[in-house]
Design an enzyme around this catalytic site. Structure first.
Site, PDB file in Angstrom:
ATOM      1  N   LYS A   3       6.358  -0.202  -4.203  1.00 31.81           N
ATOM      2  CA  LYS A   3       4.900  -0.202  -4.357  1.00 31.81           C
ATOM      3  C   LYS A   3       4.283   1.039  -3.701  1.00 31.81           C
ATOM      4  CE  LYS A   3       2.325  -3.650  -2.449  1.00 31.81           C
ATOM      5  NZ  LYS A   3       1.191  -3.126  -1.664  1.00 31.81           N
ATOM      6  N   ARG A  42       1.669   6.399  -4.522  1.00 31.67           N
ATOM      7  CA  ARG A  42       1.619   7.816  -4.146  1.00 31.67           C
ATOM      8  C   ARG A  42       1.931   8.721  -5.327  1.00 31.67           C
ATOM      9  NH1 ARG A  42       2.127   4.733   0.131  1.00 31.67           N
ATOM     10  NH2 ARG A  42       1.794   5.498   2.273  1.00 31.67           N
ATOM     11  N   GLY A  72      -5.296  -2.331  -0.222  1.00 34.27           N
ATOM     12  CA  GLY A  72      -5.709  -1.468   0.886  1.00 34.27           C
ATOM     13  C   GLY A  72      -5.196  -0.049   0.688  1.00 34.27           C
ATOM     14  N   ARG A 130     -11.247  -6.127   5.153  1.00 35.79           N
ATOM     15  CA  ARG A 130     -10.337  -5.192   5.831  1.00 35.79           C
ATOM     16  C   ARG A 130     -11.086  -3.923   6.278  1.00 35.79           C
ATOM     17  NH1 ARG A 130      -4.871  -4.943   2.626  1.00 35.79           N
ATOM     18  NH2 ARG A 130      -4.193  -4.130   4.646  1.00 35.79           N
ATOM     19  N   SER A 154      -0.379   3.586  11.369  1.00 34.53           N
ATOM     20  CA  SER A 154      -0.676   3.194   9.994  1.00 34.53           C
ATOM     21  C   SER A 154      -0.357   4.324   9.021  1.00 34.53           C
ATOM     22  CB  SER A 154      -2.160   2.823   9.866  1.00 34.53           C
ATOM     23  OG  SER A 154      -2.555   2.872   8.512  1.00 34.53           O
ATOM     24  N   GLN A 197      -1.136   4.274   5.949  1.00 35.60           N
ATOM     25  CA  GLN A 197      -2.284   4.473   5.052  1.00 35.60           C
ATOM     26  C   GLN A 197      -3.264   5.472   5.652  1.00 35.60           C
ATOM     27  OE1 GLN A 197      -3.744   0.490   4.373  1.00 35.60           O
ATOM     28  NE2 GLN A 197      -2.081  -0.012   2.956  1.00 35.60           N
ATOM     29  N   ASP A 227       5.735  -5.259   6.865  1.00 38.99           N
ATOM     30  CA  ASP A 227       5.485  -6.207   5.771  1.00 38.99           C
ATOM     31  C   ASP A 227       6.533  -7.319   5.712  1.00 38.99           C
ATOM     32  OD1 ASP A 227       3.225  -4.803   5.094  1.00 38.99           O
ATOM     33  OD2 ASP A 227       4.213  -3.590   3.570  1.00 38.99           O
ATOM     34  N   LYS A 271      -4.143  -7.816   7.585  1.00 43.28           N
ATOM     35  CA  LYS A 271      -3.505  -7.530   6.300  1.00 43.28           C
ATOM     36  C   LYS A 271      -4.245  -8.336   5.215  1.00 43.28           C
ATOM     37  CE  LYS A 271      -0.324  -4.689   7.748  1.00 43.28           C
ATOM     38  NZ  LYS A 271      -0.366  -3.295   7.335  1.00 43.28           N
ATOM     39  N   ARG A 288       2.566 -11.755   0.173  1.00 38.93           N
ATOM     40  CA  ARG A 288       3.749 -11.813   1.050  1.00 38.93           C
ATOM     41  C   ARG A 288       3.865 -13.170   1.748  1.00 38.93           C
ATOM     42  NH1 ARG A 288       5.804  -7.096  -0.147  1.00 38.93           N
ATOM     43  NH2 ARG A 288       4.447  -5.273  -0.089  1.00 38.93           N
TER      44      ARG A 288
END
Ligand code: S3P
Length: 440
Positions: free
Chosen positions: A21, A26, A102, A130, A175, A177, A324, A351, A397
């Site tokens: 994912k 990306r 996110g 979030r 992070s 992200q 995760d 999350k 998840r």
């Protein structure tokens, strides 16, 4: 949708999981700003990745290869992204919808920081809870104008980009992200932008930016990018998603007679902390056929079940490398032989759901001895979980972790809101059922 899971005594065979994912997101985003046509082979076709694709399409990026009823048509696809060569998206006509993702929202904010138009990104109920201040703060320092809701810049978030200045940014949280958003903006900034991480996080962005021709260097936990490079389209081969593979690895680990191989799975060292955790719990894990595809390590992973898992004490730098997989680790600790402790995982609270509270509550109703801590869990293993009716909190998840718990339980487990697996792994239920039926 409700899903009924029955306890299982044996699993065996071979499985292939859909594309990673993080890498799929990306490849779409970086392909979109490159010069030329990027082909993405094995791109994950799941709701989160579709959110990224739709946002890009809404800003004039042409993406070929998506079928009309995705994600139900296939698990992976070859997509072609027609890059716009630089910060050349067209202004969206409507609010951009990041759905549940996110990664879509945070990485896209990095790219939009370099675009001179105003755009608003929104998301579903979960994404609206979030915090976006973690990316808004550094991107504002670079020159972007960003506003969101409440004290933590919750979505919907509006952004107007500008000419960007390079910054050196010490990230307060580990992070990927946040790191990625800053690096993507840094690509368009004047000078050298650096991000210093408190601990190593997944480095797919760094690997991919380099492959596309960015001038990027890594010095320990510091990543620097020189602004101004023109990226060139690439052929990207997406490996199987380690985070999806982990569900099957966990199932096999906890069933004494099991032997299961996951083929073609991404083994980036910043992602595979869960293998180390399994080994520390006494599981026999074998990695074979190791190779490199598009700059990412890939291999086949075989897990041989063990009689009784050992408990584990886990905290610190390994946490981001299995962030995760922690809900799944909590499931395994619930049936381990003794007391386990998982700490330093505060991030799980923000999350797709509060995963610390969700797993504590649902595993408790399955008979686990689990105590919620501010940053993790204390779990005393029981011999066997018992089936119960449990909730996914709409979190993919959590749903899949509870499915594995259900397979390790006596009786029947009913999972409410089970359709949310389509966020990252639409074929999960099918593959899980197929595995239980496979011969040795
Ligand atoms: C991701 C980074 C991680 C991870 C998420 C995907 C990414 O989030 O939990 O599922 O693709 O960069 P954080 O950056 O919040 O740690």
């Amino acid at each position: 949708m409700r899903k009924v899971i029955r306890g299982c005594e044996h699993v065996a065979g071979t499985v292939e999981v859909p594309g990673d994912k993080s890498i799929s997101h990306r490849a779409l985003l970086i392909g979109a700003i490159a010069e030329g046509i990027t082909t993405i082979e094995g791109c994950l076709i799941a709701e989160d990745v579709l959110s990224t694709a739709r946002c890009l399409t809404a800003m004039g990026v042409r993406i070929e290869g998506l079928c009309a009823n995705a994600p139900l048509c296939s698990a992976s696809a070859t997509l072609s992204v027609h890059g716009v060569s630089g910060a050349n998206f067209s202004a969206p006509q409507d609010v951009l919808d990041a759905g549940n993702s996110g990664t879509t929202m945070r990485l896209l904010l990095g790219l939009l920081a370099a675009h001179r138009f105003e755009a608003t990104i929104d998301g579903d109920e979960s994404l609206r809870r979030r915090p976006m201040d973690r990316v808004a703060k550094p991107l504002t320092q670079m020159g972007a104008h960003i506003s969101g809701q409440g004290d933590k810049c919750y979505p919907p978030v509006s952004i107007r980009g500008s000419r960007l200045r390079a910054i050196e940014y010490q990230m307060p949280v580990a992070s990927a992200q946040v790191k990625s958003a800053i690096l993507l903006a840094g690509l368009f900034a004047d000078g050298v932008t650096s991000v210093i991480q408190p601990a190593a996080t997944r480095d797919h962005t760094e690997r991919m930016l380099r492959a596309f021709g960015a001038d990027l260097s890594v010095d320990g936990l510091k990543v620097s990018i020189i602004g101004g490079a023109t990226l060139r389209a690439q052929r990207v081969l997406v490996p199987g998603d380690f985070s999806s593979a982990a569900f099957f690895m966990a199932l096999a680990a906890a069933i004494p007679s099991a032997k299961l191989t996951v083929k073609g799975v991404g083994l980036n060292p910043t992602r595979v902390g869960f293998i180390e955790a399994l080994v520390r719990m006494g599981v026999d894990v074998r990695v074979e056929n190791q190779r490199v595809a598009s700059g990412e390590p890939v291999g086949d992973v075989t897990v041989i079940g063990c009689e009784r898992l050992s408990p584990i004490n886990i905290s610190g730098e390994i946490i981001p490398t299995m962030i995760d997989e922690l809900p799944l680790l909590a499931v395994l600790c619930s049936v381990a032989n003794g007391e386990s402790l998982i700490r330093d995982a505060h991030e799980l609270r923000i999350k797709e759901s509060d995963r610390i509270a969700a797993m504590a509550s649902e595993l408790s109703s399955m008979g686990a001895d689990i105590t919620e801590l501010p940053d993790g869990w204390r779990i005393v293993g029981v011999r066997r979980l018992r089936g119960a009716q449990v909730k996914s909190y709409g979190d993919h998840r959590v749903a899949m972790s509870l499915a594995i718990a259900g397979m390790l339980a006596d009786g029947e487990t009913i999972i409410d809101d089970a359709e949310c697996v389509s966020i990252s792994f639409p074929q999960f239920w099918e593959l899980l059922e197929g595995l239980v039926g496979q011969p040795d």
